[in-house]
Design a protein around this motif. Structure first.
Motif, short mmCIF file in Angstrom:
data_model
loop_
_atom_site.label_atom_id
_atom_site.label_comp_id
_atom_site.label_asym_id
_atom_site.label_seq_id
_atom_site.Cartn_x
_atom_site.Cartn_y
_atom_site.Cartn_z
N SER A 117 0.89 -1.32 -0.24
CA SER A 117 0.13 0.03 0.08
C SER A 117 0.97 1.41 -0.10
O SER A 117 0.48 2.49 0.09
N SER A 118 2.63 1.58 -0.01
CA SER A 118 3.34 2.22 0.35
C SER A 118 3.14 2.68 -1.27
O SER A 118 3.53 4.34 -1.59
N GLU A 119 2.77 2.46 -2.00
CA GLU A 119 2.98 2.91 -3.47
C GLU A 119 1.15 2.92 -4.07
O GLU A 119 0.54 2.66 -4.22
N SER A 120 1.69 4.10 -4.89
CA SER A 120 0.73 4.74 -5.65
C SER A 120 0.35 3.86 -7.31
O SER A 120 0.79 3.65 -7.73
#
Lengths: 156, 1259
Positions: free
Chosen positions: A79-82
């Protein structure tokens, strides 16, 4: 973090696999199969995000993929990536391949898996995005290819 | 040679390359495996050749085969060989292969450390790049530890290409070697402002990854990120930063307030959807963190929801998906704003895209109300019928149950409808969620009393039609519902319409094909049912019916007695015997029904899932205490039982054989009854349990209300939930009509605000009353249950180790392991080298992160303590400082300089903290230039004393930085000043270390670990000399070499010196020289003159520190001594290079000749008795520290070990490098410490005692 990058064709044959977390070979193959199974049954006009890969990841992870002609490019990210960012990144990667191979097609990936890896290494490193500027990527790849050429020439 | 090369290339012409291999595989589609196995054989041959080109080619092919799923780990060593080729082409192949197939357990990784290090420092940036890329994939804790320092150096590489890779890989290093985080963090932070956007982006990336897991440690970076956010134009960086803020805002609401405006601006201005989306997401996070009482932010919510609606309505499925995803976040805190878009979300349920439907399902959870629940569920049921894949259908099923059961069935107005929905769901084939439906059925039937009649009827039908469910039993999870059905029919059998028929259904032979645990429930509940039937039938005049029922039981039960399942077998045979007995009694016309039903009387109350966990431990009960004395180990096995049981009741140990007299039995029975009466969990046999239940504290008993008669109770066949929807609709209409009538009446009486609701809509939430007032039984909890809710984090999470406070100043001990732990002066000591290298890397490993945390705690406690004594200490400290500046020779001047340096660090961090406060409280962002200006003004004053010190050079940038903070700290609040004082105090430790230097490496806590109070941190490194270019820190008298060197002629002392480049220039050609005295000599390589300097074996790029070791030989160790030395070096700038020189003094104390040596107390006693030792003693006054601190200090600074400690008295031992024994007896009373000492060398002893005295005089 990107957990894995998989490229396979419409029949599920792997063309490039790059795991940023260790999986044993048989597990890797299983993940490829599962991912292919999930991705391949989706129409082309549905969204590019997919949850529910049980082997790789968990609730925090998503599969983000693009389908180009005969190839699927699948990124497994947390979830840290867009999401949209990764979609752009896949596009950048494919365009870079296109530039480096001049009209890339599946055959290029089949016969030059190593080169594709070297290009990917300039885009993603250890699961983190390294460079998103296509010109920069192409430039670095070309310098390295020239080095390789000169080394081989010297030898022969 | 040339021939060989030619031969190699000819060989290669015949070898397959990667392309040939691929082509070959494609041409052998039918026997691919066989073809590949021949290829692998070829590869094995190729790997045996000397030619590196052939090997590389083979490894390249292996990489391809690895992708196809072949294990190539057997070639790991060959891969390493190819990696170490000097040619980039081959190196790249090697690293690629390694990155694909190496992992933590690959043992050859150990061999790569030096190769990787070489590649990292290669002049060719692409060699370095390839090594970094490879390393990022297979870094192990060992590699991370060994290479951390090298990688950190690369973060300042001239080429941005290397810098960005080095920055990124640091994240992996942190994960594997958490100790590196703090030392490396300052530089990582610098990289946030790197001129190259790629490096900047990499740094943002790494910090975001770190902060995501432990956000609180990175809060102080918020201003910096804010600046980046407002200045950067790189969307990648912006997205990352905005995501990071999303993680930070929950911790600091003020940050959220500050963010709203720029984010809203971005939302309005940006054209990039990805950025817009992340902005919306972070605004949502901000709004969540501010959710309470911020009415003026409703505009922001509206903006978000509105933007999201646009996304959802977009034809691009991706945006639709993300819009729904973000919407679900808003839902949690602002459900109202989402509910108005119900239409849109329901529309998404019909989307062809499964991902989107799933997201919409998530949202539904918050959309339902009493009014629309039935309608929504009806829609979902249609989807269930249509759903083709089982995953989506299962998802639908769980969602339906979730939605209906949420917040204690809040939205269900008609439970009959719900039961029928559940029953309908049982028709799903192949679902995994049978148990979920079953538990819902049980839950509803138990907790909603009014529904039991209906539920029992439905369940009876289910049991009757069980064959429909159990079509293909083995892989059909749905048969789980039969478990619930059987239990409900048995437990509430009094409501059954036709109990005999149900009993018959439960005993059908087909039941035997069900899973064992379900059969067991069947058997047990058949017995319950039987009891009920008996009761009903006994009233009748005709007793044959009852006997027939018994006969049926007797006929059918043997089937279960033969069951393979133990549980089923046991229950069945019990019940069979029981029924046989009952039959016997029936034949004698004895009334048995009452007794039989008494077997199953009593009500089962629902117990909260956590009830068991929350039972409090009764007062006075210590669960860890031994009930009886634990048996001592020496006792033999036979004696043990006697020891365990008390004498009063020896018979307890064999209860079966004892015959307890009647009285005793009666007494016990009474006691048990009493106990049971008080036990809320015990199922009572009497119907009075209801009363007890009512009396239970906290449980309200709501009387059961009759079911609305408009709903027919009996539904023939399987229920159709739709019927209930219709009925419910009718009921509601009726109700409404009635209400209206009432309303009209009321309105006539008075016009109140209540009427408003009716004007606004046809029907509002509160107006729908449930069909029957639902008697939802609250789950039982034990009396005075513990309220705690503990959610444990995953202890294996690697990020847990990275939860490290980054604002704390770096301690001296926190250094990355430096590679060249080499005694520069001892060329012969190659063995020593090995030892040193082995010893040092292990050390940080031992210092686990836990220990570190302890240390942190220590510091905090220390801080607290010092706060109390603040005033006193402060005075003392000031006196001392004056003393040092004025009194002693040149050394103290240098020290005070060092103190400045150390002081600056804590100050700067506290400045940072206050910065954050300041930044958050003030609306405008303070510009940096302004700050700098004020700093420049304030700077000269505090720097004045330092100016007189060692250096008269112009100030370097780093120094100004420290000034900046020191000047700023004046503005600080009192609280911060306090903190500083303690820090000053801490520094004083530093200071006196100089006099009492030496010690067991950096391992801070010495062997004597005390439970009482943690020890303050100690370090053995002290400042040697410093100017604007370089700082030298020394750790004296390292014993590493002597550990393996023989003690008899032990005359070597190793000095470790850390060189730190403080300037912006490159330092090279460093030479270390010492003027030898008669007694001590620097060991120089053979062939060099007695006055030649030793070359320091490294160069220092700006900001880098490294450590070198120098060996000295000493003749006599009984006296302390000082050696003068100089360090010469070349400062290289871009345009010029100058020679510089730095003088220093090495102080060899007597304690530096001591080695911590353990000694057993008996040996110690013998030593003292031997009479060879001369004694001496010393008294220390006013020592104000706990005894164990005192001991630890002696151990640490003077290399003693504790032999024995009794209360406030301890014996200690140490040994000199020349084998002198030193024994101490330390006693303390009040503030006086007396030390009696014995040693075979009185001069040495005297000096050691003096040094100990000095250590404590400085506290």
């Amino acid at each position: 973090m990107i957990k894995a990058i998989l490229i396979f064709n419409n029949h599920g044959k792997p063309r490039l696999i790059r795991f940023y977390q260790y999986f044993a070979e048989d597990m890797q193959q299983q993940i490829i199969r599962e991912t292919f199974h999930l991705v391949s049954k989706r129409d082309d006009n549905v969204c590019n995000f997919l949850e529910g890969g049980s082997l790789i990841g968990g609730s925090d992870y998503k599969l983000i993929y693009r389908h180009y002609a005969t190839l699927y490019f699948v990124f497994c990210v947390d979830s840290s990536e867009s999401e949209l960012g990764i979609l752009d990144l896949i596009q950048v990667f494919v365009e870079t391949l296109d530039k480096c191979f001049e009209n890339v097609c599946e055959l290029d990936l089949i016969f030059h898996m190593d080169k594709v890896h070297y290009i990917l290494q300039e885009v993603v490193m250890g699961g983190m995005v390294l460079e998103t500027n296509m010109n920069e990527i192409v430039a670095q790849v070309e310098v390295q290819n020239r080095m390789e050429k000169s080394e081989l020439c010297n030898q022969n | 040679m040339a021939l060989k090369i030619v031969k190699g290339s000819i060989d290669r012409m015949f070898d397959k390359n990667l392309q040939d291999l691929v082509r070959g595989i494609r041409n052998h589609k039918e026997d691919e495996a066989k073809y590949i196995s021949t290829c692998i054989d070829e590869i094995k041959q190729e790997l045996k050749q000397d030619n590196i080109a052939v090997k590389a080619n083979a490894v390249c092919k292996l990489t391809y085969l690895q992708m196809l799923g072949y294990d190539v780990s057997w070639a790991a060593f060959n891969i390493v060989e190819v990696m170490s080729s000097s040619k980039f082409t081959y190196k790249r192949i090697g690293y690629l292969a390694a990155s694909q197939c190496f992992h933590e357990n690959t043992d050859v990784i150990m061999l790569t450390t030096n190769q990787i290090r070489k590649d990292l420092s290669s002049p060719n940036q692409y060699d370095t790049g390839v090594a970094l890329t490879g390393l990022s994939c297979f870094v192990t804790p060992d590699l991370a530890r060994d290479l951390a320092n090298d990688i950190m150096t690369l973060m300042s590489h001239t080429k941005p290409y290397i810098r960005k890779k080095a920055v990124l890989i640091m994240y992996k290093v942190f994960l594997k070697y958490p100790e590196s985080l703090r030392p490396a963090f300052p530089r990582l932070k610098e990289k946030l402002e790197d001129p190259d956007p790629g490096v900047q982006s990499a740094a943002v990336n790494v910090i975001c990854e770190l902060a995501r897991r432990n956000p609180k440690n990175y809060l102080s970076l918020a201003p910096l990120f804010f600046k980046l956010m407002t200045s950067s134009t790189n969307n990648w960086v912006l997205i990352k930063i905005i995501k990071l803020f999303g993680a930070l805002t929950p911790l600091e609401p003020r940050l959220g307030k500050k963010l709203i405006e720029p984010l809203t601006n971005l939302i309005h201005s940006t054209s990039a959807m990805s950025l817009l989306y992340e902005c919306v997401n972070t605004v949502i996070a901000v709004l969540i963190s501010l959710s309470s009482g911020m009415p003026n932010h409703s505009a922001s919510i509206q903006l978000c929801v509105q933007k999201l609606r646009i996304l959802i309505e977009d034809s691009d499925q991706n945006l639709k998906y993300l819009g729904l995803l973000a919407m679900s976040k808003i839902l949690k805190t602002h459900p109202k704003s989402v509910q108005s878009h119900k239409d849109l979300i329901l529309q998404c349920l019909d989307d062809k895209d499964e991902s989107i439907r799933l997201r919409a399902l998530d949202l539904l959870y918050g959309m339902v109300s009493k009014k629309n629940l039935m309608e929504i569920v009806k829609k979902l049921m249609i989807h269930v019928d249509k759903a083709e894949g089982t995953t989506y259908r299962d998802e639908l099923l769980t969602k339906i149950i979730d939605i209906c059961s949420q917040s204690n069935y809040q939205y269900i107005t008609n439970f009959e409808w719900y039961i029928s929905i559940l029953v309908e769901l049982t028709r799903l084939e192949g679902t995994r969620h049978g148990h979920l439906i079953a538990s819902q059925m049980l839950d509803v039937a138990i907790r909603v009393k009014a529904i039991r009649v209906f539920a029992v009827a439905q369940m009876a039908t289910l049991l009757d039609n069980a064959h429909l469910l159990t079509g293909n039993m083995q892989r059909n999870g749905i048969c789980e519902v039969l478990y619930a059905a059987a239990w409900i029919c048995g437990e509430f059998s009094e409501h059954l319409e036709n109990p005999v028929q149900t009993l018959e259904a439960m005993l059908r032979p087909k039941v035997a094909t069900l899973p064992g645990h379900i059969q067991a429930v069947y058997v047990q509940n058949a017995a319950k049912l039987f009891a009920t039937i008996l009761k009903n039938q006994e009233g009748n005049t005709d007793s044959t019916a009852a006997q027939e029922t018994s006969q049926m039981m007797i006929d059918r039960l043997p089937l279960f007695v033969q069951s393979a399942n133990l549980e089923v077998q046991e229950r069945a045979s019990c019940i069979l015997q029981l029924v046989k007995y009952i039959q016997k009694l029936q034949q004698k016309d004895v009334e048995v029904a009452e007794e039989v039903s008494a077997l199953f009387a009593g009500e089962l109350n629902p117990v909260a899932p956590k009830a068991q966990k929350k039972v409090p431990v009764p007062e006075g009960l210590d669960l860890d205490a031994w009930i009886n004395e634990p048996p001592s180990e020496s006792e033999s096995e036979d004696e043990q039982p006697k020891a365990i049981f008390t004498k009063e009741e020896p018979k307890h140990s064999r209860p079966r054989h004892t015959e307890v007299d009647e009285k005793e039995l009666a007494r016990r029975r009474e006691a048990r009854k009493q106990e049971q009466a008080n036990n809320p969990f015990y199922i009572k046999a009497s119907p009075s349990s209801q009363k007890v239940y009512q009396e239970a504290p906290g449980v309200e008993h709501i009387p059961v209300v009759q079911i609305d008669l408009s709903v027919p109770l009996k539904v023939p066949g399987l229920p159709m939930s739709d019927q209930y929807v219709k009925l419910e609709e009718e009921r509601r209409q009726k109700e409404r009509a009635e209400k209206k009538k009432k309303e009209k009446k009321k309105r006539k009486e008075k016009r109140s605000g209540r009427g408003k609701k009716h004007d606004s809509g046809p029907e509002s939430e509160e107006d729908i009353t449930p069909a029957h007032v639902v008697d939802i039984v609250t789950e039982e909890m034990p009396e005075n249950a513990l309220p705690s809710d503990d959610d444990d984090k995953d202890p294996n999470d690697p990020h847990k180790a990275l939860d490290i406070d980054l604002d704390k100043p770096l301690a001296d001990s926190e250094k990355l392991p430096v590679r060249s732990h080499r005694a520069a002066g001892a060329p012969k000591s190659s063995a020593e080298d090995g030892e040193a290298e082995n010893a040092t890397p292990q050390e940080p490993k031992k210092k686990s992160s836990k220990e570190k945390r302890d240390k942190k705690k220590d510091k905090e406690r220390d801080r607290k303590r010092s706060k109390e004594e603040k005033k006193k200490k402060k005075h003392k400290h000031e006196e001392k400082e004056e003393d040092l500046l004025g009194g002693q020779a040149e050394e103290p001047v240098v020290q005070s300089e060092e103190m400045k340096e150390v002081e600056a660090q804590p100050t700067s961090t506290s400045a940072e903290v206050s910065d954050l406060d300041f930044w958050l409280s003030n609306a405008p962002v303070p510009s940096n230039t302004q700050e700098a200006a004020t700093v420049a003004e304030a700077a000269p004053a505090p720097e004045a004393p330092a100016g007189t010190a060692a250096d008269s050079e112009p100030e370097e940038p780093k120094d100004t930085e420290t000034e900046e903070s020191s000047s700023k700290h004046k503005k600080k609040k009192q609280k911060k000043e306090k903190e500083e004082k303690e820090k000053k105090k801490k520094k004083k430790h530093h200071h006196h270390h100089h006099h009492s230097d030496g010690g067991g490496e950096e391992s801070v806590q010495n062997g004597t670990v005390e439970e009482e109070e943690p020890l303050p941190p100690m370090s053995n490194y002290c400042l040697l000399a410093e100017n604007s270019y370089i700082k030298m820190m020394m750790e004296d008298a390292d014993q590493v070499c002597d550990i393996q060197g023989n003690l008899q002629d032990g005359s070597q002392v190793v000095v470790s010196v850390i060189f730190e480049n403080k300037s912006d220039s490159f330092l090279k050609s460093m030479e270390f020289n010492v003027l030898d005295s008669l007694n001590s000599k620097l060991q120089r390589p053979e062939g060099s003159g007695p006055h030649d300097g030793l070359t320091v074996p490294f160069q220092l790029p700006p900001g880098v520190s490294n450590e070198a070791r120098f060996v000295f030989t000493v003749q006599s160790i009984v006296m302390p001594q000082k050696l003068k030395g100089t360090l010469t070096f070349i400062v290289k700038n871009e345009d010029s290079s100058t020679h510089e020189k730095l003088d220093f003094k090495l102080h060899f104390t007597c304690t530096s000749y001591l080695i911590t040596t353990p000694c057993y107390s008996d040996a110690f006693a013998k030593l003292l008795e031997s009479g060879d030792l001369k004694s001496s003693s010393v008294r220390l006054e006013g020592v104000n520290m706990p005894f164990h601190h005192l001991l630890a200090r002696i151990c640490f600074h003077h290399h003693f070990s504790v032999v024995e400690r009794i209360d406030s008295c301890a014996s200690m031992y140490s040994r000199s490098i020349q084998g002198h024994h030193v024994c101490l007896l330390v006693k303390t009373s009040g503030q006086t410490v007396s030390i009696d000492a014995k040693c075979d060398e009185p001069t040495l002893l005297g000096n050691v005692l003096d040094e100990i005295k000095q250590t404590f005089s400085q506290c």
